[in-house]
Design an enzyme around this catalytic site. Structure first.
Site, PDB file in Angstrom:
ATOM      1  N   ARG A  58       0.746  -1.218  -0.027  1.00 46.75           N
ATOM      2  CA  ARG A  58      -0.022  -0.062  -0.037  1.00 46.75           C
ATOM      3  C   ARG A  58       0.807   1.228   0.070  1.00 46.75           C
ATOM      4  O   ARG A  58       0.309   2.555  -0.429  1.00 46.75           O
ATOM      5  CB  ARG A  58      -1.008   0.057   1.208  1.00 46.75           C
ATOM      6  CG  ARG A  58      -1.956  -1.065   0.781  1.00 46.75           C
ATOM      7  CD  ARG A  58      -2.728  -1.130   2.329  1.00 46.75           C
ATOM      8  NE  ARG A  58      -2.404  -2.200   3.104  1.00 46.75           N
ATOM      9  CZ  ARG A  58      -2.698  -2.597   4.244  1.00 46.75           C
ATOM     10  NH1 ARG A  58      -3.094  -1.575   5.260  1.00 46.75           N
ATOM     11  NH2 ARG A  58      -2.303  -3.778   4.871  1.00 46.75           N
ATOM     12  N   GLU A  95       1.819  -5.847  13.239  1.00 49.47           N
ATOM     13  CA  GLU A  95       0.772  -6.180  14.116  1.00 49.47           C
ATOM     14  C   GLU A  95      -0.008  -7.592  14.112  1.00 49.47           C
ATOM     15  O   GLU A  95      -0.028  -8.059  14.917  1.00 49.47           O
ATOM     16  CB  GLU A  95      -0.408  -5.142  13.750  1.00 49.47           C
ATOM     17  CG  GLU A  95      -1.503  -5.105  15.013  1.00 49.47           C
ATOM     18  CD  GLU A  95      -2.773  -4.305  14.735  1.00 49.47           C
ATOM     19  OE1 GLU A  95      -2.865  -3.795  13.440  1.00 49.47           O
ATOM     20  OE2 GLU A  95      -3.620  -4.229  15.587  1.00 49.47           O
TER      21      GLU A  95
HETATM   22  O1  LIG Z   1       3.262  -0.962  11.945  1.00 52.93           O
HETATM   23  P1  LIG Z   1       3.036  -2.304  11.536  1.00 52.93           P
HETATM   24  O2  LIG Z   1       2.650  -3.076  12.790  1.00 52.93           O
HETATM   25  O3  LIG Z   1       4.494  -3.253  11.178  1.00 52.93           O
HETATM   26  O4  LIG Z   1       2.137  -2.367  10.436  1.00 52.93           O
HETATM   27  C1  LIG Z   1       2.018  -1.635   9.361  1.00 52.93           C
HETATM   28  C2  LIG Z   1       2.060  -2.232   8.069  1.00 52.93           C
HETATM   29  O5  LIG Z   1       1.101  -3.222   7.837  1.00 52.93           O
HETATM   30  C3  LIG Z   1       0.420  -2.986   6.606  1.00 52.93           C
HETATM   31  O6  LIG Z   1       1.508  -3.867   5.830  1.00 52.93           O
HETATM   32  P2  LIG Z   1       0.852  -5.324   5.333  1.00 52.93           P
HETATM   33  O7  LIG Z   1       2.198  -6.151   5.841  1.00 52.93           O
HETATM   34  O8  LIG Z   1      -0.437  -5.940   5.854  1.00 52.93           O
HETATM   35  O9  LIG Z   1       1.047  -5.391   3.677  1.00 52.93           O
HETATM   36  P3  LIG Z   1       0.072  -4.805   2.341  1.00 52.93           P
HETATM   37  O10 LIG Z   1       0.478  -3.280   2.341  1.00 52.93           O
HETATM   38  O11 LIG Z   1       0.933  -5.726   1.223  1.00 52.93           O
HETATM   39  O12 LIG Z   1      -1.112  -5.061   2.578  1.00 52.93           O
HETATM   40  C4  LIG Z   1       0.568  -1.790   6.508  1.00 52.93           C
HETATM   41  O13 LIG Z   1       0.545  -1.207   4.878  1.00 52.93           O
HETATM   42  C5  LIG Z   1       2.021  -1.333   6.810  1.00 52.93           C
HETATM   43  O14 LIG Z   1       2.982  -1.739   5.873  1.00 52.93           O
HETATM   44  N1  LIG Z   2      -4.919  -2.327  12.005  1.00 55.05           N
HETATM   45  C1  LIG Z   2      -4.484  -2.156  10.843  1.00 55.05           C
HETATM   46  N2  LIG Z   2      -5.123  -2.014   9.791  1.00 55.05           N
HETATM   47  C2  LIG Z   2      -4.785  -1.765   8.434  1.00 55.05           C
HETATM   48  N3  LIG Z   2      -3.540  -2.157   8.217  1.00 55.05           N
HETATM   49  C3  LIG Z   2      -2.449  -2.411   9.352  1.00 55.05           C
HETATM   50  N4  LIG Z   2      -1.422  -3.047   9.335  1.00 55.05           N
HETATM   51  C4  LIG Z   2      -1.162  -3.206  10.700  1.00 55.05           C
HETATM   52  N5  LIG Z   2      -2.060  -3.271  11.279  1.00 55.05           N
HETATM   53  C5  LIG Z   2      -3.136  -2.721  10.643  1.00 55.05           C
END
Ligand SMILES: O=P(O)(O)OC[C@H]1O[C@H](OP(=O)(O)OP(=O)(O)O)[C@H](O)[C@@H]1O
Ligand SMILES: Nc1ncnc2[nH]cnc12
Length: 175
Positions: A58, A95
């Site tokens: 994202r 998370e």
């Molecule tokens: O602060 P954190 O606990 O590390 O979480 C944040 C990350 O989680 C989500 O990505 P995700 O790994 O779900 O990947 P995506 O963008 O491919 O959906 C979001 O886009 C951040 O990169």
């Molecule tokens: N609660 C949340 N919603 C969307 N993206 C996330 N990446 C990590 N935690 C998330």
């Protein structure tokens, strides 16, 4: 409408107990997307940087659009196994799981000022992995910028404690 109002919340995704803040509803709305970019450009005024590094997946959407607006280059920090050249890798926790982030070696020159961009910061595990990949190439972090902060999960505070400038456009309390 405020930026936050474009972001929908889906409970129990991808795991029970997680309140998923879904930016696809923001990205899908032309006025919302424009507001996001305008707000980010405004928040970044006064921050000097050479290139944008965006986090898979994202963070690519926000980072690449911003790079186009500001006429900066864009470097992808990718999930593992996607980059074809030689890479540096960092394993991290987020998370709701664990992952590995990679960057092509030679993506940043020594002393380059890099703006790290992602859509959202929660625990900060992902952003910290991005910081490590940039620092491993002797580049500097100009700032870390996010559309959404989940402050109760502590990631933005951790980055600030480590001395980074942290920008976020909106936040959701209660994780
Ligand atoms: O602060 P954190 O606990 O590390 O979480 C944040 C990350 O989680 C989500 O990505 P995700 O790994 O779900 O990947 P995506 O963008 O491919 O959906 C979001 O886009 C951040 O990169
Ligand atoms: N609660 C949340 N919603 C969307 N993206 C996330 N990446 C990590 N935690 C998330």
């Amino acid at each position: 409408m405020a930026l936050k109002d474009y972001i929908r919340t889906i409970p129990d995704f991808p795991k029970p107990g997680i309140l998923f803040r879904d930016v696809t509803s923001l990205f899908a709305d032309a006025a919302g997307f424009e507001l996001m970019l305008d707000s980010m450009v405004n928040a970044l005024s006064g921050i000097r940087f050479d290139v944008i590094a965006g986090i898979d997946a994202r963070g690519f959407i926000v980072g690449a659009a911003l790079a186009g607006r500001l006429q900066k280059g864009f470097v992808p920090l990718r999930k593992e196994g996607k980059l074809p050249g030689s890479v540096i890798r960092v394993a991290y926790r987020l998370e709701y799981g664990e992952a590995v982030l990679e960057v092509h070696t030679g993506s940043f020159k020594k002393g380059m000022r890099v703006l790290l961009i992602d859509d959202l910061i929660a625990t900060g595990g992902t952003a910290e992995a991005g910081v490590q990949l940039i620092k491993a190439q002797s580049a500097d972090i100009a700032a870390c910028a996010f559309v959404v902060d989940l402050p109760d999960l502590g990631g933005s505070a951790r980055l600030q404690e480590a001395g980074h400038t942290v920008i976020s456009l909106c936040s959701f309390e209660g994780a």
